[in-house]
Enzyme design. Structure first.
Site, PDB file in Angstrom:
ATOM      1  N   HIS A 421       0.813  -1.212   0.000  1.00 32.22           N
ATOM      2  CA  HIS A 421       0.000   0.000   0.000  1.00 32.22           C
ATOM      3  C   HIS A 421       0.849   1.265   0.000  1.00 32.22           C
ATOM      4  O   HIS A 421       0.631   2.186  -0.793  1.00 32.22           O
ATOM      5  CB  HIS A 421      -0.934  -0.005   1.216  1.00 32.22           C
ATOM      6  N   GLU A 689      43.606  -1.438 -24.026  1.00 33.93           N
ATOM      7  CA  GLU A 689      43.981  -0.644 -22.851  1.00 33.93           C
ATOM      8  C   GLU A 689      45.448  -0.808 -22.484  1.00 33.93           C
ATOM      9  O   GLU A 689      45.898  -0.303 -21.457  1.00 33.93           O
ATOM     10  CB  GLU A 689      43.094  -1.028 -21.664  1.00 33.93           C
ATOM     11  N   CYS A 760      35.252   3.063 -24.134  1.00 29.87           N
ATOM     12  CA  CYS A 760      34.423   2.974 -22.935  1.00 29.87           C
ATOM     13  C   CYS A 760      35.112   3.587 -21.724  1.00 29.87           C
ATOM     14  O   CYS A 760      34.648   3.454 -20.600  1.00 29.87           O
ATOM     15  CB  CYS A 760      34.039   1.528 -22.638  1.00 29.87           C
TER      16      CYS A 760
END
Length: 806
Positions: A421, A689, A760
């Site tokens: 609720h 990388e 990225c």
């Protein structure tokens, strides 16, 4: 005038009408039952019967008089007048012909199911579940009612509940005329979920409005405890697009605490009672996979029928009287009216400007931030103490608290899940809310200044003090298109549904480290060697502690590695689903040894390295016999997300691959565990990388489908520095010419060999000029942190325009 209408598993003889509109129950039963959805037997006492009752007792005029001078903002006045009207109705007499009709209909049910058949009496008002208004718990439901006289009494109680305090207040807010709203009561054969389970299902994500999932909650026993928020239920997500293609697309399963359950009471005067849930049941899911998928399919059918997202209640029969033991039923359905009605073409982000001390945490409802002085309400008799703007802190909310809830700065509860609720009301009112904290009322002090942070995904945080925050509002209609793909870096599954709504071309980097550390928390080798550890635990207290922690996390798993596979697959799948059908490039785990050591049992398997940053990480782990069994679990998790859940948009990426030979070895190991390059469209990328990745780019291009530049590591290894060292941090700069030459070179080589090339790393998110440089080099895609996607898209579009790129 039709007062009683029949429905059953074959269909319905008629459709109740009010004001020329079909009542949702009859329409659903008539049209959906032939499609194989189980519904309870029963009959409906129509809205015409309600009007007949009110008129025969001459109640219209006295009710109008009581409401004529109502001050809705005065909680005491609302409470007093609401009770007065309900008393009038309860003291009224059901007309003899209507009473006889109800008793006759009930007796026909008795002929089928036996004397004093147990039924649920559910109320449905014409203004309760309209397409633009669905307020939780407006009217009452009565469960396990037995005997014709009690059924008649329950129907009258339903009539009276049209004037609950919250219903009166809500109608005023929505502009509904109290006397143009009517009520019908559905009398349904009880589904014995007290001996099984029940819950709520939404055909949309309740927090983000993501429309491609079915969200299911469940708990043991009758369903009222889930709706009321008395339990923290199990939670399941099913992905619609791949479910419709025949895949078993359960993309998330979370075990709820399910502390108690509602079952049948001992006497007619006490038809239901609450009991503690046995530990064995608490440690089990309330639904198996086939049942989850069945409910999801039904949810989609109901949604397609109504042409809108739906809020549905379900129950599982543990008795077998109605159809058969274990059968599922739909007992109620209404439109979802929060996210489905939103038409704004903008993206809003709430962000704290600072951070604070965490008091407690729970499930976040929505993604906003609220703050104010805490008002702790432990009993409904105390609600008059609440002041507008305060943060309502309570065990769980009651529907009658709606008048104060809508004036709250935020809401915090001890108990409840995201379909209770408090959550439903907060969502509709647009108020930040945290449910299921466990102990908020005990550790938050009355009048204490607090901040409610729901901006970080699934976990909501209650923080000390009033912490400044900002709201960023971005207009999506004005965003330009770009040839360069704009992708995102994503790592937290719980945030993916919201982030996926930012205009994007997919995920250029999906990190799985957060899933491993937060959702799993155990070193994969400790799970693989669980039985060995269990033996050693008999003599070693430290290992005994590790085994105990593993047991606590994996109560449902006899074979512990399956826990790792399932949790990792689900975390990946949540991201894959959020961005479907765009590519989601998942990077294999890139923990360093010190990071793996922090997992449960990690210190048993991880060496101590003087410089983990350039030590045993990335590709070098995957083919190493000491770690290959752990890498196998990653492969199996990704395979599960792709093949079982149907998320073929998931691709993979190998990090920190120092040599071409390493790349070949990793691909060979992947093949061994079912991840075969090109099979089913599987693409394998490599992180660029390390300087060797650029120097030997032509050789790497022969074995991988593409590159993703990791500018963070590439910068530190090119400049020969530790990016975490404050002593040399002033030298660290991705815009250094040496780094840029390497970036330009690998983009050229990727283009030469027809390989995809993206980035990225952090650089384009931090430096707009670096993003422009990448466009000049001809990069295919740029993957950014979500916060910078929109502003960087504008920069890139302008740069492409200057270069004449269309």
């Amino acid at each position: 005038m039709s007062l009683i209408l029949w429905f059953n598993q074959i269909g319905i003889k008629d459709i109740p009408t009010v004001g020329g509109k079909n009542a949702s129950l009859g329409e659903m039963l008539r049209n959906l039952t032939p499609k194989g959805i189980n519904i309870p037997d029963g009959f409906a006492v129509t809205a015409e019967a309600y009007k007949y009752f009110i008129k025969s007792n001459d109640l219209w005029t006295p009710i109008q008089k009581i409401l004529s001078d109502l001050d809705k903002s005065n909680v005491a006045d609302l409470k007093r007048k609401g009770k007065k009207i309900r008393t009038l109705i309860l003291n009224g007499k059901i007309p003899k012909d209507l009473e006889e009709a109800i008793i006759k209909a009930y007796s026909e049910m008795e002929e089928k199911y036996g004397k004093n058949v147990d039924v649920a009496v559910r109320s449905s008002a014409t203004a309760e579940d309209l397409p633009d208004a669905s307020f939780a718990g407006q009217q009452e439901t009565y469960l396990n009612i037995q005997g014709s006289k009690r059924v008649v009494k329950a129907v009258k109680s339903c009539f009276a509940s049209l004037f609950t305090d919250r219903a009166i207040s809500y109608r005023i807010d929505k502009g509904f005329d109290h006397f143009s709203v009517y009520l019908s009561a559905a009398v349904q054969k009880m589904i014995r979920s007290d001996r099984a389970s029940s819950g709520v299902m939404f055909t949309i994500d309740t927090e983000t409005g993501f429309k491609n999932v079915v969200y299911i909650t469940g708990s043991w026993g009758l369903g009222e405890y889930v709706v009321q928020g008395k339990v923290n239920p199990d939670e399941f997500y099913v992905f619609k697009p791949t479910l419709n293609k025949g895949f078993k697309s359960i993309i998330s399963k979370k075990l709820g605490a399910k502390q108690q359950k509602l079952v049948y009471g001992n006497s007619p005067s006490r038809p239901t009672k609450g009991i503690r849930t046995p530990l064995q049941e608490r440690q089990q899911f309330t639904l198996n996979d086939e049942e989850i998928l069945k409910l999801a399919r039904w949810g989609i059918l109901i949604e397609e029928h109504y042409c809108k997202p739906m809020d549905i209640e379900w129950a599982k029969d543990g008795d077998g009287v109605t159809v058969g033991t274990g059968e599922l039923f739909i007992v109620q359905a209404r439109p979802e009216t929060v996210h489905s009605l939103k038409r704004e073409n903008f993206y809003e982000v709430y962000q704290l400007r600072d951070d604070g001390k965490v008091i407690c945490t729970g499930l976040a409802v929505g993604n906003k931030i609220g703050q104010g002085k805490a008002c702790i309400i432990k009993e409904s008799s105390e609600i008059h103490l609440f002041k507008p703007g305060q943060v309502l802190v309570t065990d769980m909310t009651d529907p009658d608290w709606e008048p104060i809830m809508k004036t709250a700065g935020a809401i915090v509860t001890n108990r409840g899940g995201r379909t209770c609720h408090a959550a439903i009301v907060s969502r509709e009112l647009g108020i930040p809310c945290i449910v299921g904290t466990g102990n908020a009322t005990e550790i938050i002090k009355s009048e204490q200044e607090i901040t409610i942070d729901c901006s970080r995904g699934e976990e909501g945080r209650v923080l000390e003090g009033i912490i400044p925050y900002e709201v960023k509002r971005m207009d999506l209609a004005t965003l330009p298109k770009t040839k360069t793909k704009i992708m995102m870096n994503v790592g937290i599954p719980e945030q993916a549904f919201l982030q996926g709504q930012i205009p994007n071309d997919g995920v250029g980097l999906a990190r799985i480290e957060f899933v491993i550390s937060s959702h799993i928390g155990v070193h994969p080798l400790a799970l693989i060697e669980y039985q060995k550890l269990k033996e050693k635990a008999k003599e070693d207290p430290k290992i005994a502690k590790i085994v105990k922690e593993i047991d606590k996390k994996t109560p449902m798993y006899d074979y512990k590695p399956d826990f790792y596979i399932d949790k990792l697959a689900q975390g990946i799948a949540m991201i894959g689903a959020a961005f479907y059908p765009n590519d989601v490039i998942v990077r294999f785990s890139d923990f360093k040894t010190n990071e793996y050591a922090n997992l449960i049992g990690g210190k048993l398997y991880e060496p101590v390295e003087s410089n983990p940053m350039i030590g045993w990480r990335g590709a070098s782990r995957y083919y190493d016999p000491k770690f290959e069994p752990a890498f196998a679990l990653e492969c199996l998790a990704i395979k599960k997300a792709r093949d079982e859940m149907g998320l073929k948009n998931i691709k993979v990426m190998v990090p920190f691959c120092r040599t071409v030979e390493e790349g070949k070895k990793v691909i060979e190991v992947m093949n061994k565990y079912g991840l075969k390059q090109s099979e089913g469209g599987l693409e394998v990328y490599v992180m660029c990388e390390i300087p060797s990745n650029v120097i030997l780019a032509e050789e790497f291009a022969k074995i991988f489908d593409g590159f993703s530049i990791g500018s963070n590591d590439l910068t530190q290894l090119t400049l020969g520095l530790d990016r975490d060292s404050a002593l040399v941090s002033h030298i660290y700069d991705e815009r250094n010419e040496a780094v840029k030459r390497l970036v330009r070179k690998v983009i050229e080589i990727a283009g030469k060999y027809g390989r995809k090339i993206g980035i990225c790393g952090q650089a384009p998110s931090d430096f707009p000029e670096f993003a422009e440089f990448l466009v000049e080099c001809g990069i295919d895609s740029i993957s950014l942190i979500p916060d910078t996607v929109l502003k960087t898209r504008i920069i890139i579009a302008e740069k492409e325009k200057q270069m004449g790129i269309t």
